[in-house]
Design a protein around this motif. Structure first.
Motif, PDB file in Angstrom:
ATOM      1  N   VAL A 154      13.530   9.957   8.071  1.00 43.76           N
ATOM      2  CA  VAL A 154      12.632  10.421   7.028  1.00 43.76           C
ATOM      3  C   VAL A 154      11.521   9.387   6.882  1.00 43.76           C
ATOM      4  O   VAL A 154      11.774   8.180   6.910  1.00 43.76           O
ATOM      5  CB  VAL A 154      13.368  10.623   5.685  1.00 43.76           C
ATOM      6  CG1 VAL A 154      13.919   9.328   5.149  1.00 43.76           C
ATOM      7  CG2 VAL A 154      12.459  11.289   4.661  1.00 43.76           C
ATOM      8  N   ALA A 155      10.296   9.859   6.773  1.00 47.30           N
ATOM      9  CA  ALA A 155       9.158   8.949   6.679  1.00 47.30           C
ATOM     10  C   ALA A 155       9.050   8.379   5.269  1.00 47.30           C
ATOM     11  O   ALA A 155       9.246   9.081   4.287  1.00 47.30           O
ATOM     12  CB  ALA A 155       7.871   9.677   7.049  1.00 47.30           C
ATOM     13  N   VAL A 156       8.736   7.087   5.192  1.00 51.62           N
ATOM     14  CA  VAL A 156       8.559   6.412   3.908  1.00 51.62           C
ATOM     15  C   VAL A 156       7.090   6.037   3.757  1.00 51.62           C
ATOM     16  O   VAL A 156       6.544   5.313   4.594  1.00 51.62           O
ATOM     17  CB  VAL A 156       9.438   5.141   3.815  1.00 51.62           C
ATOM     18  CG1 VAL A 156       9.224   4.462   2.472  1.00 51.62           C
ATOM     19  CG2 VAL A 156      10.903   5.489   4.013  1.00 51.62           C
ATOM     20  N   ASP A 157       6.478   6.531   2.711  1.00 53.01           N
ATOM     21  CA  ASP A 157       5.069   6.238   2.436  1.00 53.01           C
ATOM     22  C   ASP A 157       4.998   5.337   1.206  1.00 53.01           C
ATOM     23  O   ASP A 157       5.090   5.823   0.072  1.00 53.01           O
ATOM     24  CB  ASP A 157       4.307   7.542   2.198  1.00 53.01           C
ATOM     25  CG  ASP A 157       2.811   7.316   2.017  1.00 53.01           C
ATOM     26  OD1 ASP A 157       2.408   6.162   1.800  1.00 53.01           O
ATOM     27  OD2 ASP A 157       2.055   8.304   2.078  1.00 53.01           O
ATOM     28  N   PRO A 158       4.848   4.014   1.402  1.00 53.50           N
ATOM     29  CA  PRO A 158       4.821   3.086   0.259  1.00 53.50           C
ATOM     30  C   PRO A 158       3.732   3.424  -0.754  1.00 53.50           C
ATOM     31  O   PRO A 158       3.923   3.246  -1.966  1.00 53.50           O
ATOM     32  CB  PRO A 158       4.569   1.727   0.909  1.00 53.50           C
ATOM     33  CG  PRO A 158       5.039   1.878   2.314  1.00 53.50           C
ATOM     34  CD  PRO A 158       4.723   3.298   2.681  1.00 53.50           C
ATOM     35  N   TYR A 159       2.602   3.919  -0.271  1.00 53.31           N
ATOM     36  CA  TYR A 159       1.490   4.183  -1.180  1.00 53.31           C
ATOM     37  C   TYR A 159       1.737   5.422  -2.029  1.00 53.31           C
ATOM     38  O   TYR A 159       1.294   5.504  -3.174  1.00 53.31           O
ATOM     39  CB  TYR A 159       0.192   4.304  -0.377  1.00 53.31           C
ATOM     40  CG  TYR A 159      -0.162   3.014   0.292  1.00 53.31           C
ATOM     41  CD1 TYR A 159      -0.717   1.955  -0.427  1.00 53.31           C
ATOM     42  CD2 TYR A 159       0.122   2.815   1.646  1.00 53.31           C
ATOM     43  CE1 TYR A 159      -1.008   0.751   0.183  1.00 53.31           C
ATOM     44  CE2 TYR A 159      -0.164   1.596   2.255  1.00 53.31           C
ATOM     45  CZ  TYR A 159      -0.725   0.574   1.519  1.00 53.31           C
ATOM     46  OH  TYR A 159      -1.005  -0.636   2.115  1.00 53.31           O
ATOM     47  N   LYS A 160       2.469   6.393  -1.477  1.00 55.74           N
ATOM     48  CA  LYS A 160       2.831   7.570  -2.271  1.00 55.74           C
ATOM     49  C   LYS A 160       3.773   7.162  -3.394  1.00 55.74           C
ATOM     50  O   LYS A 160       3.653   7.633  -4.536  1.00 55.74           O
ATOM     51  CB  LYS A 160       3.487   8.623  -1.383  1.00 55.74           C
ATOM     52  CG  LYS A 160       3.856   9.900  -2.124  1.00 55.74           C
ATOM     53  CD  LYS A 160       4.431  10.950  -1.181  1.00 55.74           C
ATOM     54  CE  LYS A 160       4.784  12.238  -1.937  1.00 55.74           C
ATOM     55  NZ  LYS A 160       5.345  13.271  -1.023  1.00 55.74           N
ATOM     56  N   ILE A 161       4.716   6.282  -3.082  1.00 54.47           N
ATOM     57  CA  ILE A 161       5.660   5.802  -4.096  1.00 54.47           C
ATOM     58  C   ILE A 161       4.928   4.976  -5.148  1.00 54.47           C
ATOM     59  O   ILE A 161       5.157   5.140  -6.353  1.00 54.47           O
ATOM     60  CB  ILE A 161       6.774   4.973  -3.433  1.00 54.47           C
ATOM     61  CG1 ILE A 161       7.601   5.873  -2.496  1.00 54.47           C
ATOM     62  CG2 ILE A 161       7.681   4.341  -4.493  1.00 54.47           C
ATOM     63  CD1 ILE A 161       8.605   5.121  -1.642  1.00 54.47           C
ATOM     64  N   ALA A 162       4.038   4.106  -4.696  1.00 55.04           N
ATOM     65  CA  ALA A 162       3.273   3.279  -5.639  1.00 55.04           C
ATOM     66  C   ALA A 162       2.416   4.146  -6.553  1.00 55.04           C
ATOM     67  O   ALA A 162       2.331   3.901  -7.764  1.00 55.04           O
ATOM     68  CB  ALA A 162       2.402   2.295  -4.860  1.00 55.04           C
ATOM     69  N   ARG A 163       1.802   5.171  -5.987  1.00 56.04           N
ATOM     70  CA  ARG A 163       0.955   6.068  -6.784  1.00 56.04           C
ATOM     71  C   ARG A 163       1.795   6.781  -7.847  1.00 56.04           C
ATOM     72  O   ARG A 163       1.383   6.902  -9.004  1.00 56.04           O
ATOM     73  CB  ARG A 163       0.269   7.098  -5.879  1.00 56.04           C
ATOM     74  CG  ARG A 163      -0.640   8.064  -6.614  1.00 56.04           C
ATOM     75  CD  ARG A 163      -1.353   8.985  -5.622  1.00 56.04           C
ATOM     76  NE  ARG A 163      -2.267   9.891  -6.304  1.00 56.04           N
ATOM     77  CZ  ARG A 163      -1.905  11.050  -6.842  1.00 56.04           C
ATOM     78  NH1 ARG A 163      -0.640  11.446  -6.762  1.00 56.04           N
ATOM     79  NH2 ARG A 163      -2.792  11.815  -7.455  1.00 56.04           N
TER      80      ARG A 163
END
Length: 238
Positions: A154-163
């Motif tokens: 599963v792809a992890v998008d740090p910026y999506k989580i931060a947003r």
């Protein structure tokens, strides 16, 4: 018109269930009762035994894909749909109980974080990443699915989580993902992603509380593992 030969047996089984609950029944009897609702007539006992012989245990029957269930004599699409619906509802029930019990709790220990996420991911067949946004006291403001992959990634998008954390005015984030076909053991990629996310969040004055890996209801805390390694390293230096 006379009752069907098995009508009396079904009535007795259901009366027994109403009086004493499910715990008094053997595994084949649990399946036998479940099959009453898919097979309106006839003896469901042989089919229940065949299911257990084919898959080995009650939980394995419930977890089995519909196409494999239908390979068992006496199990058609309607019966397979019933079994899969019951299994899905068990997962939904556990996740809902977890949310209602833990949204007011403080996720301020590794154990609480793991116990919060494990029921939500225990029955997922895909690899799923969840993020919980926490206030300054560790209470959950919002929990959401960040990504969904296949059986192994599963792809992890740090910026999506931060947003998501910034939109909730959160102070911290706890994340978790599952290994649907493996063990609750972090991979090197899991640890790398954890470190990257921690750095991204720290740059925004947000804290990564933990990253849990879940498999079959069990969990491992990457944060706890890393803290243990830090302590060991400090002791070696002394």
């Amino acid at each position: 018109m006379a009752d069907h030969p098995h009508t009396g047996h079904r009535k007795r089984m259901m009366e027994k269930f109403r009086r004493f609950g499910m715990d008094i029944f053997a595994d084949h009897e649990v399946l036998e009762i479940l099959l009453f609702f898919a097979m309106r007539q006839g003896d469901t006992n042989p089919t229940a035994h065949r299911l257990l012989e084919r898959f080995g245990s009650l939980h394995a029957v419930l977890e089995a894909p519909a196409e494999q269930l239908e390979e068992v004599a006496g199990v058609g699409p309607h019966t397979a749909d019933l079994i899969k619906t019951v299994y899905a509802m068990i997962g939904r029930y556990r996740a809902d109980v977890s949310k209602s019990e833990r949204y007011s709790d403080r996720l301020n220990t590794y154990e609480r974080v793991g116990e919060y996420f494990a029921p939500q991911l225990a029955h997922e067949r895909d690899e799923v990443l969840l993020a919980a946004y926490l206030d300054g006291e560790g209470r959950v403001i919002k929990c959401e699915e960040i990504a969904r992959g296949g059986h192994a990634h599963v792809a992890v998008d740090p910026y999506k989580i931060a947003r998501g954390a910034l939109l909730c005015h959160a102070a911290g984030v706890a994340i978790a993902h599952n290994h649907p076909t493996g063990a609750a053991r972090p991979s090197e990629a899991d640890i790398l992603v954890t470190n990257q996310l921690r750095q991204t969040l720290a740059g925004l004055d947000l804290e990564l509380i933990d990253h849990c890996v879940v498999a079959r209801g069990k969990y491992v805390s990457i944060g706890k593992m890393q803290n243990i390694e830090i302590v060991k390293s400090m002791k070696r230096r002394k």
